[in-house]
Motif scaffolding. Sequence first.
Motif, PDB file in Angstrom:
ATOM      1  N   LEU A  64       0.807  -1.221   0.000  1.00  0.00           N
ATOM      2  CA  LEU A  64       0.000   0.000   0.000  1.00  0.00           C
ATOM      3  C   LEU A  64       0.844   1.277   0.000  1.00  0.00           C
ATOM      4  N   SER A  65       2.177   1.153   0.059  1.00  0.00           N
ATOM      5  CA  SER A  65       3.057   2.316   0.123  1.00  0.00           C
ATOM      6  C   SER A  65       4.079   2.256  -1.007  1.00  0.00           C
ATOM      7  N   ASP A  66       4.342   3.389  -1.612  1.00  0.00           N
ATOM      8  CA  ASP A  66       5.340   3.462  -2.671  1.00  0.00           C
ATOM      9  C   ASP A  66       6.694   3.885  -2.105  1.00  0.00           C
ATOM     10  N   GLY A  67       7.750   3.484  -2.801  1.00  0.00           N
ATOM     11  CA  GLY A  67       9.063   4.032  -2.527  1.00  0.00           C
ATOM     12  C   GLY A  67       9.799   3.485  -1.332  1.00  0.00           C
ATOM     13  N   LEU A  68       9.401   2.361  -0.788  1.00  0.00           N
ATOM     14  CA  LEU A  68      10.152   1.776   0.322  1.00  0.00           C
ATOM     15  C   LEU A  68      11.493   1.239  -0.180  1.00  0.00           C
ATOM     16  N   VAL A  69      12.500   1.318   0.670  1.00  0.00           N
ATOM     17  CA  VAL A  69      13.816   0.832   0.272  1.00  0.00           C
ATOM     18  C   VAL A  69      13.948  -0.670   0.519  1.00  0.00           C
ATOM     19  N   ALA A  70      13.149  -1.225   1.450  1.00  0.00           N
ATOM     20  CA  ALA A  70      13.218  -2.660   1.737  1.00  0.00           C
ATOM     21  C   ALA A  70      11.998  -3.094   2.533  1.00  0.00           C
ATOM     22  N   VAL A  71      11.664  -4.381   2.386  1.00  0.00           N
ATOM     23  CA  VAL A  71      10.571  -5.009   3.121  1.00  0.00           C
ATOM     24  C   VAL A  71      11.127  -6.306   3.695  1.00  0.00           C
ATOM     25  N   MET A  72      10.944  -6.523   5.012  1.00  0.00           N
ATOM     26  CA  MET A  72      11.557  -7.689   5.655  1.00  0.00           C
ATOM     27  C   MET A  72      10.525  -8.421   6.517  1.00  0.00           C
ATOM     28  N   PRO A  73       9.655  -9.230   5.889  1.00  0.00           N
ATOM     29  CA  PRO A  73       8.648  -9.992   6.657  1.00  0.00           C
ATOM     30  C   PRO A  73       9.254 -11.289   7.203  1.00  0.00           C
ATOM     31  N   ASP A  74       9.231 -11.419   8.500  1.00  0.00           N
ATOM     32  CA  ASP A  74       9.816 -12.567   9.189  1.00  0.00           C
ATOM     33  C   ASP A  74       8.691 -13.514   9.605  1.00  0.00           C
ATOM     34  N   VAL A  75       8.738 -14.771   9.159  1.00  0.00           N
ATOM     35  CA  VAL A  75       7.683 -15.768   9.402  1.00  0.00           C
ATOM     36  C   VAL A  75       6.289 -15.115   9.397  1.00  0.00           C
ATOM     37  N   PRO A  76       5.885 -14.512   8.272  1.00  0.00           N
ATOM     38  CA  PRO A  76       4.686 -13.656   8.280  1.00  0.00           C
ATOM     39  C   PRO A  76       3.372 -14.415   8.483  1.00  0.00           C
ATOM     40  N   PHE A  77       2.537 -13.809   9.294  1.00  0.00           N
ATOM     41  CA  PHE A  77       1.159 -14.222   9.556  1.00  0.00           C
ATOM     42  C   PHE A  77       0.256 -13.502   8.541  1.00  0.00           C
ATOM     43  N   LEU A  78      -1.038 -13.875   8.516  1.00  0.00           N
ATOM     44  CA  LEU A  78      -2.059 -13.185   7.720  1.00  0.00           C
ATOM     45  C   LEU A  78      -1.865 -13.402   6.222  1.00  0.00           C
ATOM     46  N   CYS A  79      -1.421 -14.600   5.838  1.00  0.00           N
ATOM     47  CA  CYS A  79      -1.202 -14.939   4.437  1.00  0.00           C
ATOM     48  C   CYS A  79      -1.956 -16.216   4.083  1.00  0.00           C
ATOM     49  N   HIS A  80      -2.608 -16.200   2.915  1.00  0.00           N
ATOM     50  CA  HIS A  80      -3.291 -17.381   2.375  1.00  0.00           C
ATOM     51  C   HIS A  80      -4.228 -17.972   3.427  1.00  0.00           C
ATOM     52  N   PHE A  81      -5.215 -17.164   3.827  1.00  0.00           N
ATOM     53  CA  PHE A  81      -6.111 -17.527   4.922  1.00  0.00           C
ATOM     54  C   PHE A  81      -6.811 -18.866   4.703  1.00  0.00           C
ATOM     55  N   GLU A  82      -7.296 -19.094   3.500  1.00  0.00           N
ATOM     56  CA  GLU A  82      -8.106 -20.293   3.284  1.00  0.00           C
ATOM     57  C   GLU A  82      -7.293 -21.556   3.534  1.00  0.00           C
ATOM     58  N   ARG A  83      -6.018 -21.555   3.173  1.00  0.00           N
ATOM     59  CA  ARG A  83      -5.192 -22.745   3.451  1.00  0.00           C
ATOM     60  C   ARG A  83      -4.828 -22.803   4.930  1.00  0.00           C
ATOM     61  N   ALA A  84      -4.435 -21.680   5.492  1.00  0.00           N
ATOM     62  CA  ALA A  84      -3.985 -21.670   6.888  1.00  0.00           C
ATOM     63  C   ALA A  84      -5.082 -22.140   7.830  1.00  0.00           C
ATOM     64  N   VAL A  85      -6.286 -21.654   7.619  1.00  0.00           N
ATOM     65  CA  VAL A  85      -7.389 -21.990   8.518  1.00  0.00           C
ATOM     66  C   VAL A  85      -7.707 -23.486   8.455  1.00  0.00           C
ATOM     67  N   GLY A  86      -7.513 -24.099   7.319  1.00  0.00           N
ATOM     68  CA  GLY A  86      -7.811 -25.519   7.196  1.00  0.00           C
ATOM     69  C   GLY A  86      -6.652 -26.440   7.483  1.00  0.00           C
ATOM     70  N   LEU A  87      -5.444 -25.864   7.642  1.00  0.00           N
ATOM     71  CA  LEU A  87      -4.256 -26.695   7.744  1.00  0.00           C
ATOM     72  C   LEU A  87      -3.714 -26.811   9.163  1.00  0.00           C
ATOM     73  N   THR A  88      -3.657 -25.685   9.883  1.00  0.00           N
ATOM     74  CA  THR A  88      -3.023 -25.697  11.192  1.00  0.00           C
ATOM     75  C   THR A  88      -4.047 -25.775  12.314  1.00  0.00           C
ATOM     76  N   GLY A  89      -3.672 -26.444  13.387  1.00  0.00           N
ATOM     77  CA  GLY A  89      -4.520 -26.495  14.568  1.00  0.00           C
ATOM     78  C   GLY A  89      -4.141 -25.468  15.609  1.00  0.00           C
ATOM     79  N   SER A  90      -3.249 -24.541  15.252  1.00  0.00           N
ATOM     80  CA  SER A  90      -2.741 -23.556  16.208  1.00  0.00           C
ATOM     81  C   SER A  90      -3.486 -22.237  16.094  1.00  0.00           C
ATOM     82  N   ASP A  91      -3.499 -21.497  17.188  1.00  0.00           N
ATOM     83  CA  ASP A  91      -3.940 -20.111  17.157  1.00  0.00           C
ATOM     84  C   ASP A  91      -2.837 -19.262  16.527  1.00  0.00           C
ATOM     85  N   PRO A  92      -3.183 -18.122  15.957  1.00  0.00           N
ATOM     86  CA  PRO A  92      -4.496 -17.479  15.940  1.00  0.00           C
ATOM     87  C   PRO A  92      -5.464 -17.985  14.860  1.00  0.00           C
ATOM     88  N   TYR A  93      -4.974 -18.742  13.846  1.00  0.00           N
ATOM     89  CA  TYR A  93      -5.896 -19.149  12.782  1.00  0.00           C
ATOM     90  C   TYR A  93      -7.065 -19.960  13.318  1.00  0.00           C
TER      91      TYR A  93
END
Length: 332
Positions: free
Chosen positions: A199-228
């Motif tokens: 959502l932002s232009d012009g960033l010099v770098a992006v560093m997502p470490d073990v990122p959450f909030l990705c591919h919800f439909e698979r995560a919700v059906g795959l893991t038994g852990s919270d928060p999903y």
Amino acid sequence: MPRFDLPLAELEAYRPTVSEPRDFDDFWAATLAGSREAGGEVTVSAASDLFSAVHVHDVTFPGFGGEPVKAWLILPTHREGPLPAVVEFIGYGGGRGLPSERLSWAAAGYASFIMDTRGQGSVWGSGGETPDPHGSGPAVPGFLTRGIDSPETYYYRRVFTDAVRAIDAVRGLPEIDERRVAVCGGSQGGGIALAAAGLSDGLVAVMPDVPFLCHFERAVGLTGSDPYQEVVRYLSVHRGAEDQVFETLSYFDGVAFARRATAPALFSVGLLDPVCPPSTVYAAFNAYAGSDKAITVYPFNEHEGGLGHQWQAQAAFLARLLRSDARDEVSA
């Protein structure tokens, strides 16, 4: 934790179809425009006299709807001219904590900006100070289902907007080189960093470490852990709400933001991670639009990932980018 997801070779090729609403860009453009139009002041005040090598500042900036959001700004005491900045987002349930817990980036010579996460800060760590003044319909305890019956009311609409406005605020500070702002975060913080990058232009770098909030439909059906599992518990009670829930989540999926992000990126993944399954991380990484991207793989780690090892990788990655950027400026 035994391996439960795809083998590494399949992860590296994993490009699932992740649903995206047709009005995704319009939704976010209107959301951000409304919050910017709401105005609000950025205030900065000295916060601590405990440190001699850094200066700590307490910051309040306008986030979603102009609502005040807290942050720390930590600057090296000895500096010449505007600094490159690292904006850091916090993991699920945590707040900005204490400045003494977040000194690494300033010690490496950067301006460090740590955003509080609205409504969080009481699950682990040393606390947060930013309320979320919005109510919610029925929700499972936690944050993942708050307002989930509509993208307009969903909790992460406010959090992701706060993140973009944090970048706006940092770029307006006199101590910061606005052309050299990076974002980072682990787990939830990594998901927020991906959203901010999309959502932002012009960033010099992006560093997502073990990122959450990705591919919800698979995560919700795959893991038994919270928060999903919060979504699983919600749907186990609100039978028949599945279509609306996943429609809402499609506006907030890290894969959609990754498709729009072009800044150089360094991801990380733990192949035994039961909280953010590896395939959900790779779904975002493989969709990432920037050509300069890499992922650090920790084959025998769970959600802790690389911890200090990953910070060292991030610091080296960012230093390389800034050296390259400096050489480009000299040659120009």
